[in-house]
Structures are given as C-alpha cells and as structure tokens.
Design an enzyme around this catalytic site. Structure first.
Site, short mmCIF file in Angstrom:
data_model
loop_
_atom_site.label_atom_id
_atom_site.label_comp_id
_atom_site.label_asym_id
_atom_site.label_seq_id
_atom_site.Cartn_x
_atom_site.Cartn_y
_atom_site.Cartn_z
N GLY A 206 13.91 70.83 9.79
CA GLY A 206 14.33 69.39 9.81
C GLY A 206 13.19 68.54 9.65
NE ARG A 245 15.42 68.68 2.33
CZ ARG A 245 16.37 68.68 1.57
NH1 ARG A 245 16.29 68.07 0.26
NH2 ARG A 245 17.54 68.93 2.04
CB CYS A 315 32.16 64.82 -19.17
SG CYS A 315 31.77 65.58 -20.79
#
Length: 380
Positions: A206, A245, A315
């Site tokens: 975290g 991360r 799209c």
C-alpha cells in the site's frame, strides 16, 4: 508502423529494489507482490534482492514455479480460495498461507490432515484503521477481505487439526505515505501480539505512488525507521511487508506511435496505436498517465496547439490514456512514452476487447528505445 511496446528497465528495477532492501531493518522480510507485475524478466530481476514472493492465485504459483524453479513462495493470499487453490498452496509448498475466513481455515485444515502436510498460516484480519489521506481503505468496516477481529482471535485460540497459526496478516489501506504506513504497522503489531500472541505479522503493502509526479518516491528510509521502532517494541516479532506497485511502477514504460491528431469543438485529440486495452492503469485509477513526446521531424500534417487529450483505438469514450496542457505540439508519427507503466498495466488490461494485436515487450532503457523508433528503427 510498429506495434506499441512495453519496455522494462530491469537494471533500474534491481537498483530500486536494492535501495528498498537497504532502507529496511534486516529483521523485516521484503516480499514482492506478484500481482503488481508477473512479467518473467521482472521476477528474475527481483529474485536475488527480495526475501520472497507473495502469490494470490494458482496462476501466479505456476508462473513462479516456471520462472524460478525451486524458489518456494513465501506467501499465498487472496480472497475466495477454492479447494484446488488451497491444495496447490500446500503442494507448492508455500511457506505461509494467508487465511481469509474461519470457513477457509477449516477447509485448509481438512486438506492439510488428508495430505499429511501441516499448514502454517497467517490470519488476515480486518482491523479498524485510521488512515487519513489514504487512497483506498480496506479495514474497519464491512469488507470481503479478511475476518473480523473476534473471529481471528477465536481461530488463533482454537485452530483446527492440521493448522499452525503463526500470526496475523493485515493489508488495511493503500496510497500511504511513510509515517502513516509506519503508524498502521505499529497498530497491527500491538493488536496481534496482545490479542493472539502472534510471532509473525505481515503488514501488507500500500505504499503511495504519485502518478502526477513521476520523480516522487515513497520515503523508504523513514519507513525503515518506523519499522525499526516497531521491532524495538516487539523484540521477538517477525515482521514482513509485501509491496508491489511501489517496487515496479517506475521500471516500465509503454511506447506507442501517434496515428492521428484532430480538433473537435475546439479541443485537440491525439489518437495513438493501442490504448487502455494495453495500459489499463489510467482508466482504472482515474488519472492522467504521465508521458513525454519523442518528436519525429518528418511528421506530416498539423501539430496540436495547447491542451490535448490522448486516446487509443477503442470504440469507447473511456479509452483515455492522458490529458496534458504542457506536452507541447504533437504530430502524426511522433512516439509517446508513457512512464510509470511497470505495475498494474498490461496484466490488468481488457486485452481482448476488439482483438487488437498485443503490444511487444523489450528490455532496456525506454528513452533509448523511443529514440531508435523515431530514428526509423523497426521493433520486432
């Protein structure tokens, strides 16, 4: 035109991981959360530096076994584990299994008895947490993650046969700065030792990553001192962290070429090859992915003037990679280098939408690869 390409700077990754390891007390075990980026090159680069790996699925267990044969995963986590998942963790064998509920603990105990392999577990606990400034809070309220404190105490005091409860796992929030992460670690350690007599505590990850400022870094030195204070208060405790991360985000870049530039109702749009089906991070987190422009002098057609919105080939109006008012003129043929794409990028992307070709993957310096591309090199 070359397909978009991910470039991983494995040398930079290893250096960053070594700096993290050096900032932590030796009694703190550093695990890498594979979910952040399971790329084989990334795993190999981290293997000599980290103390182990945290896997959250059978697929991640298989990836570790394939890439790092003989390396025993240090932890197996994740909600909703099936019987097959638990059996795979026992067979791996995983050093510690993080258990999410009393029912999961009972199923694991039955499998452990049947296999003759005792299971050493950490109980994941949903503790109340005061985390001002955190980007995501997962503790202190109704949640699919972990068990209520009272259930964890009961499981620790009366574990089923086949189970050895070693301690507590508590991943309670994300987007933490070092002082807040340290305060949460201290609170988890106090509760775990007082309530269940834990000898091991995993306080999760975290650590904050600031996509708005690619030069910013989590203060690992401050966090290391915070954890040292926790260990001083609990001298017999084994402490573990599992960042993902914050370890790999900076080592990866996504490079792609500009297909078109155009104005719509006075606003400039830059259309690039690929899109958020390759790099899901900006759509998932709702931010502008930082990028730099490598300009091709031979670029044809108009160049943008003023703020731009960078979109991909999908799209859907949600296929937005970034917005910028400072990027400067961008033209067809330029190469955009999206930084901080080393975590939760390709591996969380909805890659089969429209069935576009996947990106290429390279090891090296992203800026050098981009310069070669602009100069006319073909990446294959």
């Amino acid at each position: 035109m070359t397909r978009p390409v991910y470039v991983h700077d494995l040398h930079g990754l290893a250096e960053h991981a070594r700096s993290i390891r050096a900032a932590l007390p030796r009694r703190v075990e550093l695990l890498y959360a594979v979910k952040a980026n399971p790329d084989p090159g990334v795993l190999r680069a981290l293997a000599p530096v980290v103390d182990g790996f945290e896997a959250a699925s059978r697929g991640e267990l298989r990836r570790l076994a394939e890439v790092l044969p003989g390396r025993v995963p240090a932890a197996y986590a994740g909600p909703g584990k099936t019987g097959e998942d638990l059996a795979a963790a026992l067979a791996a064998p995983v050093s510690r299994i993080h258990v999410e509920s009393p029912a999961e603990l009972r199923r694991l105990g039955a499998l452990a008895v049947a296999s003759g392999r005792p299971a050493r577990v950490l109980l994941r606990v949903n503790l109340p947490v005061d985390a001002p400034g955190a980007s995501l809070v997962m503790g202190g309220g109704p949640s699919p993650f972990g068990m209520d404190p009272a259930d964890a105490v009961e499981c620790a005091r009366r574990p089923p046969a086949g189970i050895e409860v070693r301690g507590i796992h508590a991943h309670l929030a994300s987007g933490l700065d070092a002082p807040l992460a340290g305060a949460i670690a201290a609170a988890v350690a106090r509760w775990s030792t007082a309530e269940v007599g834990a000898v091991e505590v995993d306080v999760g990850g975290g650590m904050a990553v600031d996509y708005a400022d690619p030069t910013a870094r989590f203060d690992w030195a401050r966090y290391g001192q915070e954890l040292a204070d926790v260990l001083d208060a609990h001298p017999h405790l084994r402490l573990r962290i599992e960042p993902g991360r914050s370890v790999t985000a900076y080592c990866g870049a996504y490079l792609t070429e500009v297909i078109d530039v155009k104005r719509s109702y006075g606003e400039w749009f830059v259309v690039v090859a690929g899109g958020t089906h390759h790099l899901r991070t900006p759509a998932a987190k709702g931010h502008a992915q930082p990028f730099r422009v490598h300009r091709r002098q031979s670029a044809a057609g108009p160049r943008t003037e003023g703020p731009v919105t960078v979109v991909g080939q999908l799209c859907t109006p949600k296929d937005v990679l970034s917005r910028s008012s400072t990027a400067g003129p961008i033209g067809v043929g330029d190469v955009l280098e999206f930084a901080m794409a080393g975590a939760y990028a390709w591996n969380i992307s909805h890659r089969d939408f429209l069935l576009h070709e996947p990106p290429l993957f390279r090891i090296g310096d992203p800026q050098e690869v981009a310069a070669d591309w602009v100069a006319g090199a073909t990446l294959s």
